[in-house]
Design a protein around this motif. Structure first.
Motif, PDB file in Angstrom:
ATOM      1  N   GLU A 109     -57.612  15.751  23.186  1.00 43.24           N
ATOM      2  CA  GLU A 109     -57.274  14.875  22.068  1.00 43.24           C
ATOM      3  C   GLU A 109     -55.790  14.516  22.097  1.00 43.24           C
ATOM      4  OE1 GLU A 109     -58.477  16.428  18.282  1.00 43.24           O
ATOM      5  OE2 GLU A 109     -60.441  17.031  19.026  1.00 43.24           O
ATOM      6  N   LEU A 110     -55.527  13.222  21.940  1.00 39.40           N
ATOM      7  CA  LEU A 110     -54.157  12.725  21.840  1.00 39.40           C
ATOM      8  C   LEU A 110     -54.084  11.860  20.594  1.00 39.40           C
ATOM      9  CD1 LEU A 110     -51.276  12.240  22.891  1.00 39.40           C
ATOM     10  CD2 LEU A 110     -52.208  10.383  24.298  1.00 39.40           C
ATOM     11  N   GLU A 111     -53.171  12.227  19.693  1.00 40.60           N
ATOM     12  CA  GLU A 111     -52.992  11.474  18.460  1.00 40.60           C
ATOM     13  C   GLU A 111     -51.551  11.000  18.386  1.00 40.60           C
ATOM     14  OE1 GLU A 111     -54.624  13.357  14.969  1.00 40.60           O
ATOM     15  OE2 GLU A 111     -56.069  14.454  16.192  1.00 40.60           O
ATOM     16  N   ILE A 112     -51.386   9.697  18.199  1.00 45.29           N
ATOM     17  CA  ILE A 112     -50.064   9.086  18.112  1.00 45.29           C
ATOM     18  C   ILE A 112     -49.996   8.347  16.790  1.00 45.29           C
ATOM     19  CG2 ILE A 112     -48.443   7.499  19.194  1.00 45.29           C
ATOM     20  CD1 ILE A 112     -50.101   7.841  21.811  1.00 45.29           C
ATOM     21  N   SER A 113     -48.985   8.672  15.965  1.00 48.99           N
ATOM     22  CA  SER A 113     -48.879   8.010  14.665  1.00 48.99           C
ATOM     23  C   SER A 113     -47.426   7.731  14.300  1.00 48.99           C
ATOM     24  CB  SER A 113     -49.532   8.863  13.572  1.00 48.99           C
ATOM     25  OG  SER A 113     -48.859  10.094  13.434  1.00 48.99           O
ATOM     26  N   ARG A 114     -47.258   6.688  13.539  1.00 49.57           N
ATOM     27  CA  ARG A 114     -45.946   6.311  12.998  1.00 49.57           C
ATOM     28  C   ARG A 114     -44.859   6.193  14.073  1.00 49.57           C
ATOM     29  NH1 ARG A 114     -48.402   9.357   8.961  1.00 49.57           N
ATOM     30  NH2 ARG A 114     -48.446   8.288   6.952  1.00 49.57           N
ATOM     31  N   CYS A 115     -45.205   5.528  15.148  1.00 48.25           N
ATOM     32  CA  CYS A 115     -44.244   5.252  16.227  1.00 48.25           C
ATOM     33  C   CYS A 115     -44.148   3.737  16.346  1.00 48.25           C
ATOM     34  CB  CYS A 115     -44.703   5.892  17.538  1.00 48.25           C
ATOM     35  SG  CYS A 115     -44.805   7.690  17.501  1.00 48.25           S
ATOM     36  N   ASP A 116     -43.424   3.113  15.416  1.00 49.89           N
ATOM     37  CA  ASP A 116     -43.394   1.653  15.289  1.00 49.89           C
ATOM     38  C   ASP A 116     -42.910   0.921  16.526  1.00 49.89           C
ATOM     39  OD1 ASP A 116     -44.353   1.869  12.704  1.00 49.89           O
ATOM     40  OD2 ASP A 116     -42.356   1.928  11.825  1.00 49.89           O
ATOM     41  N   SER A 117     -41.995   1.497  17.278  1.00 52.08           N
ATOM     42  CA  SER A 117     -41.436   0.816  18.454  1.00 52.08           C
ATOM     43  C   SER A 117     -42.215   1.080  19.735  1.00 52.08           C
ATOM     44  CB  SER A 117     -39.989   1.255  18.664  1.00 52.08           C
ATOM     45  OG  SER A 117     -39.200   0.903  17.548  1.00 52.08           O
ATOM     46  N   LEU A 118     -43.151   2.009  19.687  1.00 51.53           N
ATOM     47  CA  LEU A 118     -43.888   2.382  20.899  1.00 51.53           C
ATOM     48  C   LEU A 118     -44.766   1.228  21.376  1.00 51.53           C
ATOM     49  CD1 LEU A 118     -44.495   4.671  22.902  1.00 51.53           C
ATOM     50  CD2 LEU A 118     -46.344   5.391  21.392  1.00 51.53           C
ATOM     51  N   GLU A 119     -44.571   0.837  22.628  1.00 48.02           N
ATOM     52  CA  GLU A 119     -45.334  -0.265  23.216  1.00 48.02           C
ATOM     53  C   GLU A 119     -46.109   0.138  24.453  1.00 48.02           C
ATOM     54  OE1 GLU A 119     -43.343  -4.032  23.790  1.00 48.02           O
ATOM     55  OE2 GLU A 119     -41.756  -3.415  22.399  1.00 48.02           O
ATOM     56  N   PHE A 120     -45.592   1.133  25.203  1.00 48.01           N
ATOM     57  CA  PHE A 120     -46.151   1.420  26.518  1.00 48.01           C
ATOM     58  C   PHE A 120     -46.639   2.856  26.642  1.00 48.01           C
ATOM     59  CE2 PHE A 120     -42.748  -1.738  26.999  1.00 48.01           C
ATOM     60  CZ  PHE A 120     -43.479  -2.808  27.493  1.00 48.01           C
ATOM     61  N   SER A 140     -47.035  -2.110  17.355  1.00 47.45           N
ATOM     62  CA  SER A 140     -46.880  -2.682  18.698  1.00 47.45           C
ATOM     63  C   SER A 140     -47.924  -2.141  19.661  1.00 47.45           C
ATOM     64  CB  SER A 140     -45.486  -2.398  19.248  1.00 47.45           C
ATOM     65  OG  SER A 140     -44.513  -3.008  18.453  1.00 47.45           O
ATOM     66  N   LEU A 141     -48.109  -0.832  19.661  1.00 43.07           N
ATOM     67  CA  LEU A 141     -49.063  -0.210  20.578  1.00 43.07           C
ATOM     68  C   LEU A 141     -50.496  -0.574  20.216  1.00 43.07           C
ATOM     69  CD1 LEU A 141     -49.365   1.601  23.046  1.00 43.07           C
ATOM     70  CD2 LEU A 141     -49.479   3.566  21.509  1.00 43.07           C
ATOM     71  N   GLU A 142     -50.780  -0.664  18.936  1.00 43.76           N
ATOM     72  CA  GLU A 142     -52.128  -1.034  18.501  1.00 43.76           C
ATOM     73  C   GLU A 142     -52.537  -2.383  19.080  1.00 43.76           C
ATOM     74  OE1 GLU A 142     -52.174  -0.830  14.233  1.00 43.76           O
ATOM     75  OE2 GLU A 142     -51.611   1.284  14.267  1.00 43.76           O
ATOM     76  N   THR A 149     -58.669  -6.953  25.792  1.00 39.28           N
ATOM     77  CA  THR A 149     -57.638  -7.987  25.797  1.00 39.28           C
ATOM     78  C   THR A 149     -56.213  -7.430  25.812  1.00 39.28           C
ATOM     79  OG1 THR A 149     -57.627  -8.121  23.378  1.00 39.28           O
ATOM     80  CG2 THR A 149     -59.128  -9.610  24.562  1.00 39.28           C
ATOM     81  N   GLY A 150     -56.026  -6.203  25.407  1.00 41.00           N
ATOM     82  CA  GLY A 150     -54.683  -5.622  25.332  1.00 41.00           C
ATOM     83  C   GLY A 150     -54.127  -5.254  26.690  1.00 41.00           C
TER      84      GLY A 150
END
Length: 170
Positions: A109-120, A140-142, A149-150
């Protein structure tokens, strides 16, 4: 002398912005869950932190400690036995670089949250062992992880269950 606490299973170190190091002699050997949050100046080192030796560690959570996260991933300091990794609150983090995730062959499991600048996501991709990925409040990541398509979709398409901002993608 924290390493002598052999019965300790859960450790949370939060809101200590001026701490630069701790745990001379390493962390308690039987830790199963470890959270580090708001420790911006903390610098990991193999001899003091000793994360790789924690074969019982199943969950590692890191929040608001960008330099620490980048070092942990770049230097591959997490134990390969880790099952769950949670990354959150990294305001300036643009990418998850290094091979620090790829070597986590048991990561489920990998959970990523509240990382507004994360793109890659990592160029090397995510571990094949992942069965669940959650991306929340990372605008950005979403967008980059949208199904088919992403730009990052090819890096996550192998994951059986993906949750992007409360929407499941199967």
């Amino acid at each position: 002398r924290i390493h002598t606490l052999t019965a300790l299973r859960d450790l949370r170190i939060c809101a200590l912005p001026n701490v630069e190091s701790f745990a001379e002699g390493g962390l308690p050997p039987n830790l199963q869950s470890f959270l580090i949050s708001g420790c911006e100046k903390l610098r990991p080192s193999v001899e003091y932190l000793g994360l790789q030796r924690l074969v019982s560690l199943r969950t590692f959570r890191i929040r608001r400690s960008e330099d620490l996260l980048e070092t942990v991933l770049k230097e591959q300091l997490l134990p390969t036995t880790l099952h769950t990794l949670e990354i959150g609150g990294m305001k300036n983090l643009k990418s998850l670089e290094g091979k620090g995730l790829q070597h986590l062959t048991c990561l489920q499991e990998l959970e990523i949250s509240r990382c507004d600048s994360l793109e890659f996501l990592p160029k090397e991709g995510l571990p094949a062992s992942l069965s669940f990925l959650s991306i929340r409040k990372c605008s950005s990541l979403e967008k980059r992880c949208q199904k088919k398509t992403g730009q990052e979709w090819s890096k996550i398409a192998h994951i059986p269950l993906i949750k992007i901002d409360d929407q499941f993608i199967i």
